[in-house]
Design a protein around this motif. Structure first.
Motif, PDB file in Angstrom:
ATOM      1  N   ILE A 135       0.829  -1.201   0.000  1.00  0.00           N
ATOM      2  CA  ILE A 135       0.000   0.000   0.000  1.00  0.00           C
ATOM      3  C   ILE A 135       0.872   1.263   0.000  1.00  0.00           C
ATOM      4  O   ILE A 135       0.647   2.180  -0.797  1.00  0.00           O
ATOM      5  CB  ILE A 135      -0.963  -0.012   1.205  1.00  0.00           C
ATOM      6  CG1 ILE A 135      -2.012  -1.140   1.036  1.00  0.00           C
ATOM      7  CG2 ILE A 135      -1.641   1.338   1.407  1.00  0.00           C
ATOM      8  CD1 ILE A 135      -2.961  -0.961  -0.123  1.00  0.00           C
ATOM      9  N   GLY A 136       1.859   1.304   0.865  1.00  0.00           N
ATOM     10  CA  GLY A 136       2.714   2.490   0.946  1.00  0.00           C
ATOM     11  C   GLY A 136       3.442   2.770  -0.357  1.00  0.00           C
ATOM     12  O   GLY A 136       3.503   3.914  -0.821  1.00  0.00           O
ATOM     13  N   ILE A 137       3.972   1.720  -0.979  1.00  0.00           N
ATOM     14  CA  ILE A 137       4.707   1.897  -2.237  1.00  0.00           C
ATOM     15  C   ILE A 137       3.741   2.244  -3.370  1.00  0.00           C
ATOM     16  O   ILE A 137       4.043   3.102  -4.209  1.00  0.00           O
ATOM     17  CB  ILE A 137       5.527   0.624  -2.564  1.00  0.00           C
ATOM     18  CG1 ILE A 137       6.645   0.461  -1.521  1.00  0.00           C
ATOM     19  CG2 ILE A 137       6.119   0.688  -3.981  1.00  0.00           C
ATOM     20  CD1 ILE A 137       7.478  -0.803  -1.672  1.00  0.00           C
ATOM     21  N   HIS A 138       2.557   1.618  -3.346  1.00  0.00           N
ATOM     22  CA  HIS A 138       1.565   1.910  -4.381  1.00  0.00           C
ATOM     23  C   HIS A 138       1.134   3.375  -4.348  1.00  0.00           C
ATOM     24  O   HIS A 138       0.753   3.949  -5.368  1.00  0.00           O
ATOM     25  CB  HIS A 138       0.350   0.993  -4.191  1.00  0.00           C
ATOM     26  CG  HIS A 138      -0.601   1.013  -5.332  1.00  0.00           C
ATOM     27  ND1 HIS A 138      -1.913   1.377  -5.197  1.00  0.00           N
ATOM     28  CD2 HIS A 138      -0.435   0.745  -6.651  1.00  0.00           C
ATOM     29  CE1 HIS A 138      -2.508   1.308  -6.379  1.00  0.00           C
ATOM     30  NE2 HIS A 138      -1.633   0.927  -7.270  1.00  0.00           N
ATOM     31  N   LEU A 140       3.110   5.914  -3.722  1.00  0.00           N
ATOM     32  CA  LEU A 140       4.237   6.832  -3.961  1.00  0.00           C
ATOM     33  C   LEU A 140       3.946   7.900  -5.023  1.00  0.00           C
ATOM     34  O   LEU A 140       4.247   9.078  -4.792  1.00  0.00           O
ATOM     35  CB  LEU A 140       5.512   6.044  -4.319  1.00  0.00           C
ATOM     36  CG  LEU A 140       6.272   5.402  -3.150  1.00  0.00           C
ATOM     37  CD1 LEU A 140       7.467   4.601  -3.663  1.00  0.00           C
ATOM     38  CD2 LEU A 140       6.741   6.453  -2.143  1.00  0.00           C
ATOM     39  N   PRO A 141       3.368   7.541  -6.179  1.00  0.00           N
ATOM     40  CA  PRO A 141       3.118   8.604  -7.171  1.00  0.00           C
ATOM     41  C   PRO A 141       2.168   9.696  -6.656  1.00  0.00           C
ATOM     42  O   PRO A 141       2.373  10.880  -6.920  1.00  0.00           O
ATOM     43  CB  PRO A 141       2.499   7.837  -8.348  1.00  0.00           C
ATOM     44  CG  PRO A 141       3.007   6.435  -8.189  1.00  0.00           C
ATOM     45  CD  PRO A 141       3.076   6.213  -6.708  1.00  0.00           C
TER      46      PRO A 141
ATOM     47  N   TYR B  15       6.505  -6.294  -2.705  1.00  0.00           N
ATOM     48  CA  TYR B  15       5.929  -5.550  -3.832  1.00  0.00           C
ATOM     49  C   TYR B  15       6.071  -6.400  -5.088  1.00  0.00           C
ATOM     50  O   TYR B  15       7.047  -6.284  -5.842  1.00  0.00           O
ATOM     51  CB  TYR B  15       6.597  -4.192  -3.987  1.00  0.00           C
ATOM     52  CG  TYR B  15       5.727  -3.189  -4.718  1.00  0.00           C
ATOM     53  CD1 TYR B  15       4.645  -2.600  -4.071  1.00  0.00           C
ATOM     54  CD2 TYR B  15       5.948  -2.842  -6.047  1.00  0.00           C
ATOM     55  CE1 TYR B  15       3.816  -1.711  -4.720  1.00  0.00           C
ATOM     56  CE2 TYR B  15       5.129  -1.947  -6.711  1.00  0.00           C
ATOM     57  CZ  TYR B  15       4.069  -1.386  -6.031  1.00  0.00           C
ATOM     58  OH  TYR B  15       3.245  -0.486  -6.668  1.00  0.00           O
ATOM     59  N   LEU B  44      -1.800  -2.123 -12.700  1.00  0.00           N
ATOM     60  CA  LEU B  44      -2.324  -1.526 -11.466  1.00  0.00           C
ATOM     61  C   LEU B  44      -1.225  -1.280 -10.436  1.00  0.00           C
ATOM     62  O   LEU B  44      -1.316  -0.360  -9.638  1.00  0.00           O
ATOM     63  CB  LEU B  44      -3.436  -2.403 -10.880  1.00  0.00           C
ATOM     64  CG  LEU B  44      -4.753  -2.364 -11.659  1.00  0.00           C
ATOM     65  CD1 LEU B  44      -5.715  -3.440 -11.153  1.00  0.00           C
ATOM     66  CD2 LEU B  44      -5.415  -0.990 -11.566  1.00  0.00           C
ATOM     67  N   LEU B  45      -0.165  -2.087 -10.435  1.00  0.00           N
ATOM     68  CA  LEU B  45       0.965  -1.833  -9.529  1.00  0.00           C
ATOM     69  C   LEU B  45       2.100  -1.086 -10.230  1.00  0.00           C
ATOM     70  O   LEU B  45       3.183  -0.952  -9.668  1.00  0.00           O
ATOM     71  CB  LEU B  45       1.487  -3.130  -8.913  1.00  0.00           C
ATOM     72  CG  LEU B  45       0.715  -3.735  -7.751  1.00  0.00           C
ATOM     73  CD1 LEU B  45       1.629  -4.629  -6.915  1.00  0.00           C
ATOM     74  CD2 LEU B  45       0.074  -2.702  -6.845  1.00  0.00           C
ATOM     75  N   ARG B  46       1.843  -0.585 -11.444  1.00  0.00           N
ATOM     76  CA  ARG B  46       2.825   0.209 -12.196  1.00  0.00           C
ATOM     77  C   ARG B  46       4.139  -0.544 -12.391  1.00  0.00           C
ATOM     78  O   ARG B  46       5.217   0.030 -12.275  1.00  0.00           O
ATOM     79  CB  ARG B  46       3.093   1.544 -11.505  1.00  0.00           C
ATOM     80  CG  ARG B  46       1.862   2.405 -11.359  1.00  0.00           C
ATOM     81  CD  ARG B  46       2.196   3.740 -10.727  1.00  0.00           C
ATOM     82  NE  ARG B  46       1.011   4.336 -10.161  1.00  0.00           N
ATOM     83  CZ  ARG B  46       0.574   4.115  -8.921  1.00  0.00           C
ATOM     84  NH1 ARG B  46       1.267   3.343  -8.109  1.00  0.00           N
ATOM     85  NH2 ARG B  46      -0.526   4.682  -8.493  1.00  0.00           N
ATOM     86  N   TYR B  87      13.326   0.595  -1.193  1.00  0.00           N
ATOM     87  CA  TYR B  87      11.917   0.982  -1.028  1.00  0.00           C
ATOM     88  C   TYR B  87      11.273   1.447  -2.338  1.00  0.00           C
ATOM     89  O   TYR B  87      10.179   1.039  -2.665  1.00  0.00           O
ATOM     90  CB  TYR B  87      11.786   2.080   0.034  1.00  0.00           C
ATOM     91  CG  TYR B  87      10.364   2.334   0.454  1.00  0.00           C
ATOM     92  CD1 TYR B  87       9.688   1.429   1.266  1.00  0.00           C
ATOM     93  CD2 TYR B  87       9.684   3.468   0.015  1.00  0.00           C
ATOM     94  CE1 TYR B  87       8.377   1.632   1.630  1.00  0.00           C
ATOM     95  CE2 TYR B  87       8.363   3.684   0.381  1.00  0.00           C
ATOM     96  CZ  TYR B  87       7.716   2.771   1.192  1.00  0.00           C
ATOM     97  OH  TYR B  87       6.416   2.979   1.552  1.00  0.00           O
ATOM     98  N   PRO B  89      10.449   1.588  -6.191  1.00  0.00           N
ATOM     99  CA  PRO B  89      10.557   0.626  -7.290  1.00  0.00           C
ATOM    100  C   PRO B  89      11.617   1.031  -8.306  1.00  0.00           C
ATOM    101  O   PRO B  89      11.782   2.209  -8.617  1.00  0.00           O
ATOM    102  CB  PRO B  89       9.156   0.646  -7.917  1.00  0.00           C
ATOM    103  CG  PRO B  89       8.254   1.048  -6.810  1.00  0.00           C
ATOM    104  CD  PRO B  89       9.051   2.032  -5.990  1.00  0.00           C
ATOM    105  N   ASP B 124      -5.504  -6.490   0.300  1.00  0.00           N
ATOM    106  CA  ASP B 124      -5.100  -5.168  -0.205  1.00  0.00           C
ATOM    107  C   ASP B 124      -5.244  -5.171  -1.722  1.00  0.00           C
ATOM    108  O   ASP B 124      -4.743  -6.078  -2.378  1.00  0.00           O
ATOM    109  CB  ASP B 124      -3.622  -4.876   0.105  1.00  0.00           C
ATOM    110  CG  ASP B 124      -3.290  -4.974   1.589  1.00  0.00           C
ATOM    111  OD1 ASP B 124      -4.213  -4.946   2.407  1.00  0.00           O
ATOM    112  OD2 ASP B 124      -2.087  -5.095   1.906  1.00  0.00           O
ATOM    113  N   ILE B 125      -5.864  -4.142  -2.275  1.00  0.00           N
ATOM    114  CA  ILE B 125      -6.024  -4.020  -3.730  1.00  0.00           C
ATOM    115  C   ILE B 125      -6.489  -5.379  -4.277  1.00  0.00           C
ATOM    116  O   ILE B 125      -5.760  -6.054  -5.025  1.00  0.00           O
ATOM    117  CB  ILE B 125      -4.722  -3.570  -4.446  1.00  0.00           C
ATOM    118  CG1 ILE B 125      -3.919  -2.572  -3.575  1.00  0.00           C
ATOM    119  CG2 ILE B 125      -5.020  -2.952  -5.804  1.00  0.00           C
ATOM    120  CD1 ILE B 125      -2.594  -2.117  -4.198  1.00  0.00           C
TER     121      ILE B 125
END
Lengths: 269, 269
Positions: A135-138, A140-141, B15, B44-46, B87, B89, B124-125
């Motif tokens: 969730i935290g990394i998702h 980031l943008p 991740y 969805l997770l880029r 941390y 990506p 999550d997601i």
């Protein structure tokens, strides 16, 4: 360079815990506190560590000496291990102890304060330091677009923690409040609570989101950030929108505590 | 043997996404459906896949041929990649396509039915097939003690899915109901819905926990389980407490669909 087999449950199923501490002046800071949390995380996820506390401590000291590691990060990573069926934990977990360069934290954060964005979420098994940061990394943008540093988790009513920090507010009457339930028990949180109690009333209790509106200060604590002032959460400006004296005082006290720890840990010569 | 570097975000931060399909008679079953879901999870997770659908399809076919893989599992694993700061990506994700032996699913489950235990949780997601299985794996000892196979996630009012399956009930009037929101959109779920619609009324809608009490049947669907009857959820006995005819009929229809897929995919000779 260390690697992990693809059948490892830490990779295939995110079934893993970690912990992370810093060395300063060649000392692994507050090592026993971090080891206690690691051992507790392992117990709660039923990861049977092949090493006891004393052996883990010995391996960290050896790693620091072997790397001549004055300043840096040390990461423990314990996973469910290679699994025959890709799901059921193996009898033996994978245990890694890794040395990292000292992480950088922008000192401007202390001068300007950081912004947080609210996000409705609670970590799975929050008292365990798992590797689940999806969730935290998702987010980031979205954080980057808003000039914010982290998301602040809540359940619609109460605040828990940020992705990588504990969260505190200072109330108008000078009381410091931080959530006790649904959060990771940070080692820096623990030190800051103890230092704060020497000078301020401190309450460990559910913290309502609406309490942000009448807070005079807010701050986050973490191993890397120490005590970093928070000046805005979503559209809510905290206090005067500037870093306040309580966060600065607690950061100063924490640095003094670190220096005391280093002095006491150093071999007398 | 494949391994992943310890700085990989799939390991350090959970991740990562994956997908998993079976080969039967040398055919990667419903490959394009699985590729569509993988590509959607990545988007969805880029996670910017360096391969398009056609190249992924080509690599799977090559893997199946190289391993002479009549029956087995194929796993895609796409992670955030090795991260410089542990941390954020990386620009290039790690992509692995792995061949596994055919997983075993106890055929007694079709004769006796399985038990599930309720657990309050939502992934999550949920539409993304992430590697986060901490909750499901953490519940394994409780499941084993209860003779149950999986936990059934709910939010206190509505049912979502089990850890590794989609969940369906059959109502007294013969309607089949399965949740549409807050669940992974299983490929087997999709096939079973389509096959069910040929013979039964099917509703994709929120499914209340209390609807378990007047269900005549329940079943789970997954790639490995196909259609497996559920005879008990916590203390709630479903229908007569025995596998029912609808689940058996849908399993039969699914196997026929698989045979048709194999026949159409096989090169004519």
């Amino acid at each position: 360079e260390a690697s992990v087999h693809v059948t490892d449950l830490g990779l295939l199923r995110g079934y893993a815990i970690f912990d992370y501490l810093l060395t300063r002046s060649g000392q692994p800071m507050f090592l026993d506190d971090y080891l206690s949390r690691l051992l507790r995380s392992a117990e709660l996820l039923r990861l049977k560590l092949p090493f006891d506390r004393q052996e883990l401590r010995r391996q960290v000291v050896e790693l620091v000496q072997a790397n001549d590691m004055e300043e840096g990060g040390i990461r423990f990573l314990v996973t469910g291990g290679p699994s025959p069926d890709g799901y059921t934990p193996a009898t033996a977990p994978t245990v890694l102890i890794l040395a990292h360069p000292m992480p950088r934290f922008d000192p401007q954060a202390y001068e300007q304060g950081v912004k947080l964005l609210l996000y409705e979420y609670r970590r799975d098994i929050p008292e365990v330091k798992t590797t689940n940061y999806i969730i935290g990394i998702h987010q980031l943008p979205r954080l980057q677009a808003a000039g914010a540093s982290e998301v602040l988790y809540h359940d619609g009513t109460h605040i828990f923690e940020t992705t990588r920090s504990n969260f505190f507010v200072v109330k108008k009457d000078g009381t410091i409040v931080t959530p006790e339930q649904g959060v990771l028990k940070g080692i820096t949180r623990k030190n800051v609570i103890r230092l704060a109690q020497e000078e301020y009333p401190v309450e460990l209790r559910p913290l309502a989101i609406e309490e942000l509106h009448d807070a005079t200060e807010a701050f986050v604590t973490s191993t890397i950030k120490r005590v970093a002032p928070v000046v805005q959460v979503d559209d809510i400006v905290i206090g005067a929108g500037r870093p306040g004296p309580v966060a600065a005082r607690l950061r100063e006290k924490l640095i003094a505590l670190e220096q005391q720890y280093i002095a006491e840990a150093a071999p007398s010569s």
